[in-house]
Design an enzyme around this catalytic site. Sequence first.
Site, PDB file in Angstrom:
ATOM      1  N   ARG A  81       0.853  -1.190   0.000  1.00  0.00           N
ATOM      2  CA  ARG A  81       0.000   0.000   0.000  1.00  0.00           C
ATOM      3  C   ARG A  81       0.888   1.238   0.000  1.00  0.00           C
ATOM      4  O   ARG A  81       1.664   1.445   0.925  1.00  0.00           O
ATOM      5  CB  ARG A  81      -0.921   0.006   1.239  1.00  0.00           C
ATOM      6  CG  ARG A  81      -1.736   1.266   1.381  1.00  0.00           C
ATOM      7  CD  ARG A  81      -2.753   1.216   2.531  1.00  0.00           C
ATOM      8  NE  ARG A  81      -3.444   2.486   2.609  1.00  0.00           N
ATOM      9  CZ  ARG A  81      -3.366   3.331   3.638  1.00  0.00           C
ATOM     10  NH1 ARG A  81      -2.675   3.031   4.719  1.00  0.00           N
ATOM     11  NH2 ARG A  81      -4.003   4.486   3.608  1.00  0.00           N
ATOM     12  N   HIS A 124      -2.798  11.079   0.737  1.00  0.00           N
ATOM     13  CA  HIS A 124      -2.339  10.835   2.102  1.00  0.00           C
ATOM     14  C   HIS A 124      -1.708  12.139   2.609  1.00  0.00           C
ATOM     15  O   HIS A 124      -0.517  12.183   2.919  1.00  0.00           O
ATOM     16  CB  HIS A 124      -1.369   9.653   2.136  1.00  0.00           C
ATOM     17  CG  HIS A 124      -1.211   9.001   3.483  1.00  0.00           C
ATOM     18  ND1 HIS A 124      -1.397   7.653   3.706  1.00  0.00           N
ATOM     19  CD2 HIS A 124      -0.876   9.512   4.698  1.00  0.00           C
ATOM     20  CE1 HIS A 124      -1.174   7.362   4.982  1.00  0.00           C
ATOM     21  NE2 HIS A 124      -0.848   8.474   5.608  1.00  0.00           N
ATOM     22  N   GLU A 169      -7.707   8.643   5.930  1.00  0.00           N
ATOM     23  CA  GLU A 169      -8.049   9.275   7.205  1.00  0.00           C
ATOM     24  C   GLU A 169      -8.471  10.737   7.091  1.00  0.00           C
ATOM     25  O   GLU A 169      -7.772  11.638   7.576  1.00  0.00           O
ATOM     26  CB  GLU A 169      -6.860   9.165   8.172  1.00  0.00           C
ATOM     27  CG  GLU A 169      -6.394   7.751   8.419  1.00  0.00           C
ATOM     28  CD  GLU A 169      -5.264   7.677   9.455  1.00  0.00           C
ATOM     29  OE1 GLU A 169      -4.637   8.709   9.734  1.00  0.00           O
ATOM     30  OE2 GLU A 169      -5.042   6.590   9.993  1.00  0.00           O
ATOM     31  N   ASN A 295      -8.030   1.824   9.637  1.00  0.00           N
ATOM     32  CA  ASN A 295      -6.757   1.981  10.347  1.00  0.00           C
ATOM     33  C   ASN A 295      -7.040   2.000  11.840  1.00  0.00           C
ATOM     34  O   ASN A 295      -7.901   2.750  12.300  1.00  0.00           O
ATOM     35  CB  ASN A 295      -6.059   3.293   9.974  1.00  0.00           C
ATOM     36  CG  ASN A 295      -5.647   3.336   8.516  1.00  0.00           C
ATOM     37  OD1 ASN A 295      -5.738   2.329   7.805  1.00  0.00           O
ATOM     38  ND2 ASN A 295      -5.187   4.484   8.068  1.00  0.00           N
ATOM     39  N   TYR A 297      -5.119   1.961  15.775  1.00  0.00           N
ATOM     40  CA  TYR A 297      -3.911   2.005  16.619  1.00  0.00           C
ATOM     41  C   TYR A 297      -4.216   1.847  18.105  1.00  0.00           C
ATOM     42  O   TYR A 297      -3.534   1.131  18.817  1.00  0.00           O
ATOM     43  CB  TYR A 297      -3.142   3.316  16.400  1.00  0.00           C
ATOM     44  CG  TYR A 297      -2.505   3.375  15.040  1.00  0.00           C
ATOM     45  CD1 TYR A 297      -1.279   2.768  14.798  1.00  0.00           C
ATOM     46  CD2 TYR A 297      -3.147   3.990  13.964  1.00  0.00           C
ATOM     47  CE1 TYR A 297      -0.700   2.778  13.538  1.00  0.00           C
ATOM     48  CE2 TYR A 297      -2.579   4.006  12.703  1.00  0.00           C
ATOM     49  CZ  TYR A 297      -1.353   3.390  12.501  1.00  0.00           C
ATOM     50  OH  TYR A 297      -0.797   3.394  11.251  1.00  0.00           O
ATOM     51  N   GLU A 351      -4.055  -0.146   7.993  1.00  0.00           N
ATOM     52  CA  GLU A 351      -2.920   0.219   8.860  1.00  0.00           C
ATOM     53  C   GLU A 351      -3.154  -0.336  10.249  1.00  0.00           C
ATOM     54  O   GLU A 351      -4.256  -0.252  10.791  1.00  0.00           O
ATOM     55  CB  GLU A 351      -2.765   1.749   9.018  1.00  0.00           C
ATOM     56  CG  GLU A 351      -2.167   2.467   7.856  1.00  0.00           C
ATOM     57  CD  GLU A 351      -2.066   3.980   8.080  1.00  0.00           C
ATOM     58  OE1 GLU A 351      -1.903   4.419   9.243  1.00  0.00           O
ATOM     59  OE2 GLU A 351      -2.156   4.701   7.076  1.00  0.00           O
TER      60      GLU A 351
HETATM   61  C1  PNW Z   1      -1.890   7.463  10.768  1.00  0.00           C
HETATM   62  N1  PNW Z   1      -4.613  10.408  15.891  1.00  0.00           N
HETATM   63  O1  PNW Z   1      -1.911   8.705  11.382  1.00  0.00           O
HETATM   64  C2  PNW Z   1      -1.396   7.750   9.355  1.00  0.00           C
HETATM   65  O2  PNW Z   1      -2.200   7.213   8.343  1.00  0.00           O
HETATM   66  C3  PNW Z   1       0.034   7.420   9.141  1.00  0.00           C
HETATM   67  O3  PNW Z   1       0.541   8.211   8.095  1.00  0.00           O
HETATM   68  C4  PNW Z   1       0.801   7.585  10.432  1.00  0.00           C
HETATM   69  O4  PNW Z   1       2.186   7.463  10.259  1.00  0.00           O
HETATM   70  C5  PNW Z   1       0.274   6.533  11.398  1.00  0.00           C
HETATM   71  O5  PNW Z   1      -1.128   6.611  11.538  1.00  0.00           O
HETATM   72  C6  PNW Z   1       0.912   6.600  12.782  1.00  0.00           C
HETATM   73  O6  PNW Z   1       0.639   7.810  13.406  1.00  0.00           O
HETATM   74  C7  PNW Z   1      -2.592   9.030  12.528  1.00  0.00           C
HETATM   75  O7  PNW Z   1      -4.087  11.303  16.582  1.00  0.00           O
HETATM   76  C8  PNW Z   1      -2.124  10.109  13.248  1.00  0.00           C
HETATM   77  O8  PNW Z   1      -5.747   9.947  16.167  1.00  0.00           O
HETATM   78  C9  PNW Z   1      -2.791  10.561  14.355  1.00  0.00           C
HETATM   79  C10 PNW Z   1      -3.954   9.926  14.752  1.00  0.00           C
HETATM   80  C11 PNW Z   1      -4.444   8.847  14.046  1.00  0.00           C
HETATM   81  C12 PNW Z   1      -3.756   8.397  12.931  1.00  0.00           C
END
Ligand code: PNW
Length: 441
Positions: A81, A124, A169, A295, A297, A351
Amino acid sequence: TKISLPTCSPLLTKEFIYGVATASFQIEGGSTHRLPCIWDTFCDTPGKIADNSNGHVACDHYNNWKKDIDLIESLGVDAYRLSISWPRVITKSGELNPEGVKFYTDILDELKKRNIKAFVTLYHWDLPQHLEDEGGWLNRETAYAFAHYVDLITFAFGDRVHSYATLNEPFCSAFLGYEIGIHAPGKVGKQYGRKAAHHLLLAHGLAMTVLKQNSPTTLNGIVLNFTPCYSISEDADDIAATAFADDYLNQWYMKPIMDGTYPAIIEQLPSTHLPDIHDGDMAIISQSIDYLGINFYTRQFYKAHPTEIYEPIKPTGPLTDMGWEIYPKSFTELLVTLNNTYTLPPIFITENGAAMPDSYNNGEINDVDRLDYYNSHLNAVHNATEQGVRIDGYFAWSLMDNFEWAEGYLKRFGIVYVDYSTQQRTIKNSGLAYKALISNR
Ligand code: PNW
């Protein structure tokens, strides 16, 4: 240590697509070969990037792309990707830039040669600066400029691509970029965020129309990020504040696409914060998508606040280097809840990954915590499939350490280590474990 899944898991079949992900601004460098974008400007603004760095060189993927594809191939993944830098492929007057187009068609040809499926994200976050000068995502015209770019580039790419995502995002672009200002272009104000979000969603919808025309055989969709919201207590005020946060931060982007309406909380917002919605916009935004990229995290706790509508609570418990809580169970809960709330298309996890410490040991990079994260989160995806959610693939974020936006180069998400002084790449133990999982299917 390794990644292990239950033997009968759909994640252990050859049909399940495993990949690695990157984004143009985060890895490419080669900035003199493209127009300036909003992240160049943001990096030049003192105090915005933790290490005062920028994207002019990054991982120098612009010059190392072929070796990087060797690396991708050596991991044995099914898919890669990547994102296209709009300011690299389109000139100021809105025409294709042949040099930029060749950069990507060479990459796509090479991927095809090696049987690696290309998942292409069309935006992006690297908006051409000249469009920001005209208002950026606060300007409705930007959505049309995006559709024009998508029309030209998809035509140029022809049949080289397996899947397109319109946007990555839109929450980050709109909320982080135009409401709280921690991302480019750094605008701050509740009167901006919802307006930017609407134009981003419109851009997605207009681009979907183009993709259906120009590229009917690729899987076409969008990538959304979700940070599930949890109430700190059983208190009714805290629960209500948390529900508001979820609608404001997560469902604001999902519900228009799935149901053609904004969440009901839109009624509670002051008129100065509202987007300008034209007749027909919601139909454009909510046309069908072939897949949804998700995505994930972390999760976030909330409570009520005396003057604001909600208040996020600083996480405790196991954290990544980003300060994000590690709680894989909320990944399963997210996927199951979305599946119960909406009529979902097939899902790809586009992601998932973690910034974690990398410790060296005899030339070996023993990132046990990252490996643990992948193990627990892939098992969380498996658990969602057990509960009936259809998930067709998973992409590790990221292929390699790179420019982590406001954190600069201080945070490392790669399953491959990058030495920025030599541009040498070394596969970390998490990368080796990911490779073993894929080849043992
Ligand atoms: C994503 N938040 O970013 C992006 O798609 C990537 O480019 C990035 O490197 C990765 O996650 C890690 O950060 C985010 O604050 C950045 O909620 C911030 C947030 C969520 C996703």
